[in-house]
Design a protein around this motif. Structure first.
Motif, mmCIF file in Angstrom:
data_model
loop_
_atom_site.group_PDB
_atom_site.id
_atom_site.type_symbol
_atom_site.label_atom_id
_atom_site.label_comp_id
_atom_site.label_asym_id
_atom_site.label_seq_id
_atom_site.Cartn_x
_atom_site.Cartn_y
_atom_site.Cartn_z
ATOM 1 N N SER A 1 0.851 -1.189 0.000
ATOM 2 C CA SER A 1 0.000 0.000 0.000
ATOM 3 C C SER A 1 0.882 1.232 0.000
ATOM 4 O O SER A 1 1.944 1.243 0.620
ATOM 5 C CB SER A 1 -0.885 0.030 1.244
ATOM 6 O OG SER A 1 -1.703 -1.113 1.275
ATOM 7 N N HIS B 1 1.535 8.651 -5.497
ATOM 8 C CA HIS B 1 0.224 8.045 -5.256
ATOM 9 C C HIS B 1 -0.601 8.905 -4.303
ATOM 10 O O HIS B 1 -1.797 9.122 -4.541
ATOM 11 C CB HIS B 1 0.378 6.628 -4.698
ATOM 12 C CG HIS B 1 0.580 5.595 -5.754
ATOM 13 N ND1 HIS B 1 0.027 4.341 -5.686
ATOM 14 C CD2 HIS B 1 1.270 5.623 -6.923
ATOM 15 C CE1 HIS B 1 0.366 3.637 -6.753
ATOM 16 N NE2 HIS B 1 1.136 4.394 -7.513
ATOM 17 N N GLU B 2 0.036 9.391 -3.248
ATOM 18 C CA GLU B 2 -0.681 10.241 -2.291
ATOM 19 C C GLU B 2 -1.149 11.527 -2.960
ATOM 20 O O GLU B 2 -2.290 11.955 -2.784
ATOM 21 C CB GLU B 2 0.207 10.572 -1.091
ATOM 22 C CG GLU B 2 0.425 9.408 -0.156
ATOM 23 C CD GLU B 2 1.374 9.731 0.996
ATOM 24 O OE1 GLU B 2 2.142 10.719 0.903
ATOM 25 O OE2 GLU B 2 1.355 8.985 1.978
ATOM 26 N N GLY C 1 -4.035 10.743 -5.376
ATOM 27 C CA GLY C 1 -5.146 9.960 -4.847
ATOM 28 C C GLY C 1 -5.247 8.557 -5.433
ATOM 29 O O GLY C 1 -6.335 7.995 -5.532
ATOM 30 N N VAL C 2 -4.121 7.981 -5.814
ATOM 31 C CA VAL C 2 -4.103 6.640 -6.387
ATOM 32 C C VAL C 2 -4.093 5.624 -5.242
ATOM 33 O O VAL C 2 -3.268 5.713 -4.338
ATOM 34 C CB VAL C 2 -2.864 6.439 -7.294
ATOM 35 C CG1 VAL C 2 -2.795 5.021 -7.827
ATOM 36 C CG2 VAL C 2 -2.865 7.448 -8.425
ATOM 37 N N THR C 3 -5.006 4.665 -5.296
ATOM 38 C CA THR C 3 -5.094 3.668 -4.227
ATOM 39 C C THR C 3 -4.428 2.347 -4.587
ATOM 40 O O THR C 3 -4.325 1.466 -3.738
ATOM 41 C CB THR C 3 -6.569 3.395 -3.857
ATOM 42 O OG1 THR C 3 -7.257 2.939 -5.032
ATOM 43 C CG2 THR C 3 -7.233 4.646 -3.314
#
Length: 153
Positions: free
Chosen positions: A9, A54-55, A58-60
């Motif tokens: 993650s 990613h942060e 907003g990529v999960t």
């Protein structure tokens, strides 16, 4: 050829685990002990960069780290799924290349400066590095030659 794949993650606390796994696999692949700190630092920088991207966007999806051990080199690929600026057309082509940036906010501009610094650090640590990116994500490929024969398992 042995391959280890790690997915985690996009959280900063997982970067340490990626560094430790990369160092352990590099050691097993026969990378010189003196170079292991460079491997750890480069992987940490590449993973931190991917987490930040990613942060920011907003990529999960998880960050992907692939460690490839073969007879001639030890390679690491760190992949993100964040959008990057895209260049259309080949540089030097008659029509020229057009750079189409992803929309930039002040936070994204600061992140881009951090990104450039991170890539400079990686380039200083790794002689063989390749960075590729498009609107669907990016990959940093790094490799080191083994100095000792890899143990037969």
């Amino acid at each position: 050829m042995a391959t280890v794949e790690l997915r985690f993650s996009a959280l900063p606390e997982h970067v340490r685990t990626a560094r430790l796994v990369a160092a352990a696999v590099a050691r097993r692949a026969g990378v010189d002990e003196a170079v292991l700190d460079e491997v750890r630092l480069a992987v940490g920088e590449a993973c931190s960069r991917a987490v930040g991207l990613h942060e920011l966007h907003g990529v999960t999806a998880p960050i992907r780290v692939v460690l490839i051990e073969d007879e001639k080199k030890f390679s690491i690929e760190v992949s993100d799924e964040a959008p990057h600026a895209v260049t259309i057309g080949a540089p030097g082509a008659g029509s020229g290349a057009a750079h189409i940036p992803v929309p930039v906010t002040p936070d994204e501009a600061a992140a881009e400066e951090d990104d450039e610094m991170g890539l400079a650090v990686i380039s200083g640590l790794v002689d063989d590095v390749e960075v590729s990116a498009d609107e669907t994500g990016g990959v940093i490929r790094m490799s080191w030659p083994p100095t000792t024969p890899a143990p037969v398992l």
